[in-house]
Design a protein around this motif. Structure first.
Motif, short mmCIF file in Angstrom:
data_model
loop_
_atom_site.label_atom_id
_atom_site.label_comp_id
_atom_site.label_asym_id
_atom_site.label_seq_id
_atom_site.Cartn_x
_atom_site.Cartn_y
_atom_site.Cartn_z
N GLY A 5 0.87 -1.23 0.10
CA GLY A 5 0.17 -0.10 0.03
C GLY A 5 0.79 1.35 -0.01
N GLY A 6 2.09 1.12 -0.23
CA GLY A 6 2.98 2.55 -0.16
C GLY A 6 3.33 3.07 1.26
N GLU A 7 3.06 4.27 1.27
CA GLU A 7 3.50 5.08 2.59
C GLU A 7 2.30 4.66 3.62
N PRO A 8 2.68 3.88 4.79
CA PRO A 8 1.56 3.66 6.10
C PRO A 8 0.58 4.72 6.31
N TRP A 9 -0.59 4.43 6.41
CA TRP A 9 -1.85 5.23 6.41
C TRP A 9 -1.47 6.18 7.75
N ALA A 10 -0.81 5.80 8.96
CA ALA A 10 -0.60 6.64 9.76
C ALA A 10 0.14 7.94 9.54
N GLN A 11 1.13 7.83 8.60
CA GLN A 11 1.84 8.91 8.35
C GLN A 11 1.27 9.92 7.45
N LYS A 12 0.32 9.19 6.50
CA LYS A 12 -0.42 10.02 5.65
C LYS A 12 -1.68 10.96 6.53
N ARG A 13 -2.12 10.32 7.20
CA ARG A 13 -3.40 10.95 8.14
C ARG A 13 -2.58 11.89 8.94
N LEU A 14 -1.42 11.76 9.65
CA LEU A 14 -0.86 12.92 10.38
C LEU A 14 0.13 13.95 9.64
N ASP A 15 0.15 13.58 8.34
CA ASP A 15 0.85 14.56 7.43
C ASP A 15 2.37 15.19 8.22
N ILE A 16 3.04 14.03 8.48
CA ILE A 16 4.35 14.21 9.21
C ILE A 16 5.37 15.26 8.58
N LYS A 17 5.50 14.85 7.26
CA LYS A 17 6.27 15.60 6.65
C LYS A 17 6.16 17.05 6.28
N THR A 18 4.80 17.34 6.58
CA THR A 18 4.56 18.82 6.52
C THR A 18 4.92 19.54 7.88
N ALA A 19 4.80 18.61 8.87
CA ALA A 19 5.22 19.28 10.12
C ALA A 19 6.66 19.31 10.10
N TRP A 20 7.53 18.52 9.35
CA TRP A 20 8.83 18.62 9.42
C TRP A 20 9.37 19.95 8.74
N ARG A 21 8.41 20.86 8.34
CA ARG A 21 8.89 22.07 7.97
C ARG A 21 9.15 22.91 8.95
N LEU A 22 8.59 22.66 10.18
CA LEU A 22 8.71 23.62 11.14
C LEU A 22 9.69 22.75 12.22
N SER A 23 9.53 21.65 12.48
CA SER A 23 10.50 20.92 13.38
C SER A 23 10.45 19.44 12.96
N THR A 24 11.83 18.86 13.30
CA THR A 24 12.10 17.47 13.13
C THR A 24 12.57 17.09 14.32
#
Length: 348
Positions: A5-24
């Protein structure tokens, strides 16, 4: 490694990479109290310092600790869809058990050690009974400005929907398990005072021997997603104390959807970006660029799925669950200081 299914649903649902624009999560010390860690896993290699309270060394026979650590801080790796929430955080791995069950004394000692090592977030994906030693350790950690995130616990039969500790202690951010549509999972405990939900059904995470476990379920893994979010917040807003970090995560969640859901699904993007009127004035840290992938030639390729190892892991897990069920039937809970504890979310 191509995951189903590609990227795990949890990562998509939480949009983690967008949050990385401000904090990692860079520079934030996250203590993970669990069953150990596969320190050779490609996404976890060189990730943490390791403290062993069991005398069994650098192993993770259960797999639970490896999965939880990967969700919190797994590094980006070329060709692998999975990654952790706070991939630039610093991990302190505290091995408190080498089995599906552990001892409350080890859990309390691990919390005290995390305080000594100046952790800023502690993840406890463990369900235990109320205990004065455990309560004292939690109070001390909170007083030392540490965010404590704990699993709300799982319901495995009709007699187990009881408060889980340390999740039920005041000041601890208790996390329930959610399905992809944001509802509380049927297995998620409703007796524990839940603060927020995290993804907890159909979870993909790193597993010992360089592999990945599919279809994990439980509030253990939900707590890991929230601990990663706490690391993002602490890196972004270093002027906030532990209580304010907890309030921010709750205030920016997606909204309650019934009993046992708290404020609803955790929202990492809002947690690091929202302006909240009740917070003290302070400037957030300037965002760092998103983490670069680990160079492909830096470590060995992720091995292909080892069916034999997977089947053995499933057999070991099934055996552990059976033993836990028998122990529960026999009332294997010793009083107060000698009480036993269980994983909040064993693999299914």
């Amino acid at each position: 490694m191509k995951l189903p299914g590609g990227e795990p649903w949890a990562q998509k649902r939480l949009d983690i990479k967008t949050a990385w624009r401000l904090s990692t999560g860079a520079g934030v010390r996250v203590a993970i109290i669990d069953s150990g860690l596969d320190i050779k896993h490609p996404q976890l290699r060189g990730l943490s310092s390791f403290i062993d309270f069991t005398g069994t060394g650098y192993t993770d026979c259960v797999g639970h600790g490896t999965a939880v650590t990967g969700i919190i801080a797994g590094r980006v790796y070329p060709g692998v869809a999975f990654h952790g929430v706070a991939p630039q955080s610093t991990v302190i791995e505290l091995k408190q058990s080498n089995q599906a069950e552990g001892h409350v004394a080890n859990l309390a000692a691990a919390i005290d050690k995390a305080v000594q090592l100046r952790a800023e977030v502690i993840n406890i994906s463990i369900k235990a009974a109320d205990n004065p030693i455990l309560k004292a350790a939690v109070r001390n950690a909170l007083a030392r400005d540490i965010v404590i995130v704990a699993a709300a616990g799982n319901i495995t039969d009709k007699n187990e929907d009881v408060p889980a500790y340390p999740g039920s202690y005041e000041g601890v951010l208790a996390v329930g398990s959610a399905t992809p549509d944001g509802r509380r999972a049927d297995s998620s405990n409703t007796a524990t005072p839940v603060g927020v939900l995290g993804p907890g059904v159909g979870i993909i995470a790193p597993w010992p021997r360089g592999s990945y476990k599919l279809d994990l379920e439980g509030s253990s893994f939900s707590a890991a997603y929230v601990s990663g979010t706490a690391a993002l917040v602490r890196a972004r807003f270093p002027h906030l104390d532990q209580e304010q970090v907890r309030r921010r995560i709750i205030a920016t969640a997606d909204g309650s959807v019934g009993k046992g859901t708290g404020a609803g699904m955790v929202n990492p993007v809002l947690a690091v970006s929202a302006v909240l009127p009740f917070e003290p004035a302070g400037r957030p840290v300037v965002a760092a660029p998103a983490p670069a992938p680990i160079p492909a030639d830096a470590i060995a390729k992720v091995p292909a799925e080892d069916v034999v190892t997977r089947n053995i892991s499933l057999a070991v897990t099934a055996g552990a669950l059976t033993l836990a069920a028998v122990a529960g039937a026999l009332g294997v809970v010793l009083p107060r200081g000698r009480g036993r504890l269980r994983r909040a979310g064993p693999p299914v």
